[in-house]
Structure formats: structure tokens, C-alpha cells
Scaffold this motif. Sequence first.
Motif, PDB file in Angstrom:
ATOM      1  N   VAL A  32      20.372  -0.766  28.874  1.00  0.00           N
ATOM      2  CA  VAL A  32      20.670  -2.150  28.504  1.00  0.00           C
ATOM      3  C   VAL A  32      21.857  -2.605  29.322  1.00  0.00           C
ATOM      4  N   ILE A  33      21.776  -3.786  29.874  1.00  0.00           N
ATOM      5  CA  ILE A  33      22.884  -4.347  30.655  1.00  0.00           C
ATOM      6  C   ILE A  33      23.741  -5.231  29.737  1.00  0.00           C
ATOM      7  N   VAL A  34      25.045  -4.982  29.764  1.00  0.00           N
ATOM      8  CA  VAL A  34      26.001  -5.761  28.965  1.00  0.00           C
ATOM      9  C   VAL A  34      26.622  -6.823  29.879  1.00  0.00           C
ATOM     10  N   GLU A  35      26.558  -8.076  29.458  1.00  0.00           N
ATOM     11  CA  GLU A  35      27.104  -9.191  30.227  1.00  0.00           C
ATOM     12  C   GLU A  35      28.224  -9.867  29.428  1.00  0.00           C
ATOM     13  N   SER A  36      29.239 -10.302  30.132  1.00  0.00           N
ATOM     14  CA  SER A  36      30.348 -11.044  29.509  1.00  0.00           C
ATOM     15  C   SER A  36      30.287 -12.494  30.005  1.00  0.00           C
ATOM     16  N   PHE A  37      29.884 -13.360  29.098  1.00  0.00           N
ATOM     17  CA  PHE A  37      29.721 -14.767  29.421  1.00  0.00           C
ATOM     18  C   PHE A  37      28.802 -14.962  30.633  1.00  0.00           C
ATOM     19  N   GLY A  38      27.695 -14.143  30.658  1.00  0.00           N
ATOM     20  CA  GLY A  38      26.689 -14.247  31.709  1.00  0.00           C
ATOM     21  C   GLY A  38      26.976 -13.444  32.957  1.00  0.00           C
ATOM     22  N   ARG A  39      28.105 -12.776  33.007  1.00  0.00           N
ATOM     23  CA  ARG A  39      28.462 -11.974  34.171  1.00  0.00           C
ATOM     24  C   ARG A  39      28.248 -10.497  33.868  1.00  0.00           C
ATOM     25  N   PHE A  40      27.682  -9.773  34.871  1.00  0.00           N
ATOM     26  CA  PHE A  40      27.431  -8.340  34.674  1.00  0.00           C
ATOM     27  C   PHE A  40      28.732  -7.616  34.378  1.00  0.00           C
ATOM     28  N   ARG A  41      28.679  -6.797  33.322  1.00  0.00           N
ATOM     29  CA  ARG A  41      29.858  -6.030  32.944  1.00  0.00           C
ATOM     30  C   ARG A  41      29.626  -4.540  33.131  1.00  0.00           C
ATOM     31  N   THR A  75      27.126 -10.109  25.688  1.00  0.00           N
ATOM     32  CA  THR A  75      25.700 -10.278  25.317  1.00  0.00           C
ATOM     33  C   THR A  75      24.888  -9.159  25.967  1.00  0.00           C
ATOM     34  N   LEU A  76      23.733  -8.887  25.387  1.00  0.00           N
ATOM     35  CA  LEU A  76      22.878  -7.773  25.835  1.00  0.00           C
ATOM     36  C   LEU A  76      21.569  -8.311  26.423  1.00  0.00           C
ATOM     37  N   THR A  77      21.105  -7.653  27.500  1.00  0.00           N
ATOM     38  CA  THR A  77      19.793  -8.001  28.092  1.00  0.00           C
ATOM     39  C   THR A  77      18.690  -7.233  27.354  1.00  0.00           C
ATOM     40  N   PRO A  78      17.447  -7.635  27.508  1.00  0.00           N
ATOM     41  CA  PRO A  78      16.354  -6.843  26.917  1.00  0.00           C
ATOM     42  C   PRO A  78      16.357  -5.431  27.482  1.00  0.00           C
ATOM     43  N   PRO A  79      15.894  -4.462  26.706  1.00  0.00           N
ATOM     44  CA  PRO A  79      15.884  -3.068  27.190  1.00  0.00           C
ATOM     45  C   PRO A  79      15.063  -2.928  28.471  1.00  0.00           C
ATOM     46  N   ILE A  80      15.597  -2.154  29.400  1.00  0.00           N
ATOM     47  CA  ILE A  80      14.909  -1.878  30.676  1.00  0.00           C
ATOM     48  C   ILE A  80      14.360  -0.453  30.597  1.00  0.00           C
ATOM     49  N   SER A  81      13.016  -0.330  30.664  1.00  0.00           N
ATOM     50  CA  SER A  81      12.374   0.977  30.513  1.00  0.00           C
ATOM     51  C   SER A  81      12.509   1.791  31.787  1.00  0.00           C
ATOM     52  N   LEU A  82      12.804   3.079  31.609  1.00  0.00           N
ATOM     53  CA  LEU A  82      12.875   4.014  32.730  1.00  0.00           C
ATOM     54  C   LEU A  82      11.646   4.931  32.792  1.00  0.00           C
ATOM     55  N   ARG A  83      10.639   4.620  32.027  1.00  0.00           N
ATOM     56  CA  ARG A  83       9.408   5.416  32.030  1.00  0.00           C
ATOM     57  C   ARG A  83       8.507   4.979  33.197  1.00  0.00           C
ATOM     58  N   ILE A  84       7.558   5.842  33.512  1.00  0.00           N
ATOM     59  CA  ILE A  84       6.585   5.503  34.558  1.00  0.00           C
ATOM     60  C   ILE A  84       5.627   4.453  34.001  1.00  0.00           C
ATOM     61  N   GLN A  85       5.474   3.394  34.701  1.00  0.00           N
ATOM     62  CA  GLN A  85       4.611   2.300  34.281  1.00  0.00           C
ATOM     63  C   GLN A  85       3.465   2.146  35.279  1.00  0.00           C
ATOM     64  N   GLN A  86       2.392   1.588  34.783  1.00  0.00           N
ATOM     65  CA  GLN A  86       1.203   1.415  35.632  1.00  0.00           C
ATOM     66  C   GLN A  86       0.827  -0.059  35.658  1.00  0.00           C
ATOM     67  N   LEU A  87       0.596  -0.519  36.872  1.00  0.00           N
ATOM     68  CA  LEU A  87       0.185  -1.897  37.093  1.00  0.00           C
ATOM     69  C   LEU A  87      -1.197  -1.878  37.737  1.00  0.00           C
ATOM     70  N   GLU A  88      -2.164  -2.534  37.108  1.00  0.00           N
ATOM     71  CA  GLU A  88      -3.533  -2.571  37.623  1.00  0.00           C
ATOM     72  C   GLU A  88      -3.780  -3.915  38.300  1.00  0.00           C
ATOM     73  N   VAL A  89      -4.293  -3.825  39.521  1.00  0.00           N
ATOM     74  CA  VAL A  89      -4.522  -5.016  40.338  1.00  0.00           C
ATOM     75  C   VAL A  89      -5.981  -5.007  40.790  1.00  0.00           C
ATOM     76  N   ASN A  90      -6.716  -6.084  40.546  1.00  0.00           N
ATOM     77  CA  ASN A  90      -8.096  -6.246  41.014  1.00  0.00           C
ATOM     78  C   ASN A  90      -8.097  -7.191  42.211  1.00  0.00           C
ATOM     79  N   ILE A  91      -8.528  -6.665  43.334  1.00  0.00           N
ATOM     80  CA  ILE A  91      -8.468  -7.414  44.588  1.00  0.00           C
ATOM     81  C   ILE A  91      -9.896  -7.703  45.046  1.00  0.00           C
ATOM     82  N   GLU A  92     -10.187  -8.941  45.355  1.00  0.00           N
ATOM     83  CA  GLU A  92     -11.473  -9.325  45.929  1.00  0.00           C
ATOM     84  C   GLU A  92     -11.262  -9.660  47.397  1.00  0.00           C
TER      85      GLU A  92
END
Length: 351
Positions: free
Chosen positions: A39-48, A64-81
Motif C-alpha cells: 500500500v502506498i501512503v500519500e501525504s496530501f497527494g504526495r508520495f510518502r 491517505t492510502l492507495t488501493p492495495p497493489i497485488s504482488l501475485r502473478i496475474q494473468q491477462l487474456e487477450v483475443n487478437i483477430e
Amino acid sequence: MEVLIAILIPIVILIAIVFALFGGLRSSIFFTVRTQENVIVESFGRFRRVAKPGLNMKVPFRDTLTPPISLRIQQLEVNIESKTKDNVFVTVPVAVQYVIREESVVDAYYRLSNPEAQIRSYVFDTVRSALSTLELDAAFESKDDIARGVENTLSSQMADFGFNIVNTLVTDISPDPRVRDSMNSINAAQRDRVAAQSLAEADKIKRVTQAEAEAESKRLQGEGVAAQRKAIALGIAEQYEMLKRVGIEQSAEQLLLMTQYFDTMQDVARNGRSNVLYLPSNPGSVSAMGDEIRNAMLQSQAAQKADDDADSSATRLRRAQPKRQQPSQPEGYQAAPQQPWEHPSAGSDQG
């Protein structure tokens, strides 16, 4: 009673206010981060700073806190024509497995507004560039090469943004349904042709084997017939020589031929598969056969009669002549026995 109620009401209100203040203060100061998340902590919108997994603290009303950033392996599926070199439109599903490096969480969060869209763009560009140089059949064979090309491109481009490409999979190449049906028809026709060729080769081998067997059978049969005829010829020659030795020379050939003829007719009647024996229908042939039999019999009778007449004449001549003195023979001499085929007249002339 009214005084007691008036005292209790302010106390209850005060307790509620205290719990509300301390409860909100606690949640605004302390927060937790799950494993494999940052999680990234920001002070008045600036990275802390970057908050690691576990219990963390922040300054109320400032951080303020940003949404959690996952460090797990993720999969993105792309269909290309896309379109191949031989102008066939195909759909290529590509699966991209990626992970955000823990030391590059800040770059991954701030430098790319939409990482998935960026990855899709690189995948589209790489796959379409590869398919444009390949025909459909070659595209099926080069599926792994396309996947490696996508992985190499993404790895070099996304590394600067904190993303690590773990693997890239091209799961399938699907042409248009009509093209797929045509390909299936072509494959079916090719397999039918191969099957027909195999059947033809098998039939050829069978026919050649049968022909070789028949040729071998006829060769052996011919050798047997030749041996049989040779044996018959040797037997006839031996019989002819025997007839010559006993004095039958004039009618020996006719007798042998007639004997062979009747033996053949008897063998055909005994071993034939039919109960009907077809003889020549031409009257000339029948009469000729009868003439041959009759001539052979007449010649045999004429030869026998001539022998009988010669024996009779020799006997009368011997009786008419005076009996001459036979020379004396030495003691112990025995005359050779006369053979049955020797004529008496010949013996009298020699004496």
C-alpha cells in the motif's frame, strides 16, 4: 427520581462521545496490509512511503492510502483477430502472465495509468506483425515462436515500468469456420487418398503373390508332365526293343500306338470328373479312327498268317527231302536249346 434521570442522561451521552472519538481515532491511526500486497501512503497527494505487509501507522487527517497493489502473478487474456500472409483471418487468444516487482511498486503504480491496456497494446502489435509474415499452415507450426516473440517484446518494454513478464502462451489459432471446414475437407481427402493408395498396394502385392504362385504351380506341373511323358517314352522304347528282340518288327509301332490309345481312353473314363465322354462328331474322324484300328488288326493278322505259312512250307520241304546223316558229336556235347521265335526252316538250312 427526576434528578437521577437528569444526571444519568449526560453521563451516557458523554460515554458515547468518548467511544466515538477513540474508535475513529484508532482506525485513522492504525491500518494493516495483507501478505503479497503493498500500500502506498500519500501525504496530501504526495508520495510518502510504501507500507509493507503487517500493522502500519499513519498520521490522521494528513496521510491517505492507495488501493492495495497485488504482488501475485496475474494473468491477462487477450483475443487478437488478425490476417495471415495468405489473407486468412484468424483469432489468436494470448495469455500473458506478469507480476509487479516488489522493489518497483512505485513505478508500476505511478508511471502507468492502465497497465493492462498497455500490455494489450504490445501483444496486439507483436502478434499482428508476426502473423503478417506467415501463412496459415506456418502459423500453426510457429505458435510457440509467436509466443516467444510476444514474451521478449513485453519483457523489454514492461521492465522499465516495474513489471516482470513470467510467461506468454498462445493457446490456439482459430481461423474462420468456413476456412476450418475447408481445411478439414482437404485433410479428409488426403487421408482418403493415402488409404486408397495403401489398399491398392495391398491388392497389388496380393495379385503379384497369386501370379507368382500360379506360375510356380504351372512350372512344377509342366515339369511333372514332362517327366511323365519322358517315362512313357522310355517305357514305349523299352517295349519296342523287347518286341524287336522277340521277332515282332513289322507291326510293333501300330500295336504300341493302339495300346496307348486304349490305355488313354481307359484312364479318361476312370479318372474323369464327368460321366460323359465326348468323341469326335465328324464322321470322317470316326471312320479314320476305325480304319486305323482295323488296319492295325489286319496287319497283325497278316503277319501272323505269313509266319504260319512259312512254318508250313518249311515242314513240307523238310519231309520231302531225304534224311541226311547227321555228323557225330563228341561225347558230352549238348546242343543249345532252340528259342521259341526261331523258325524250323532256318534251323534245317543251317544244318
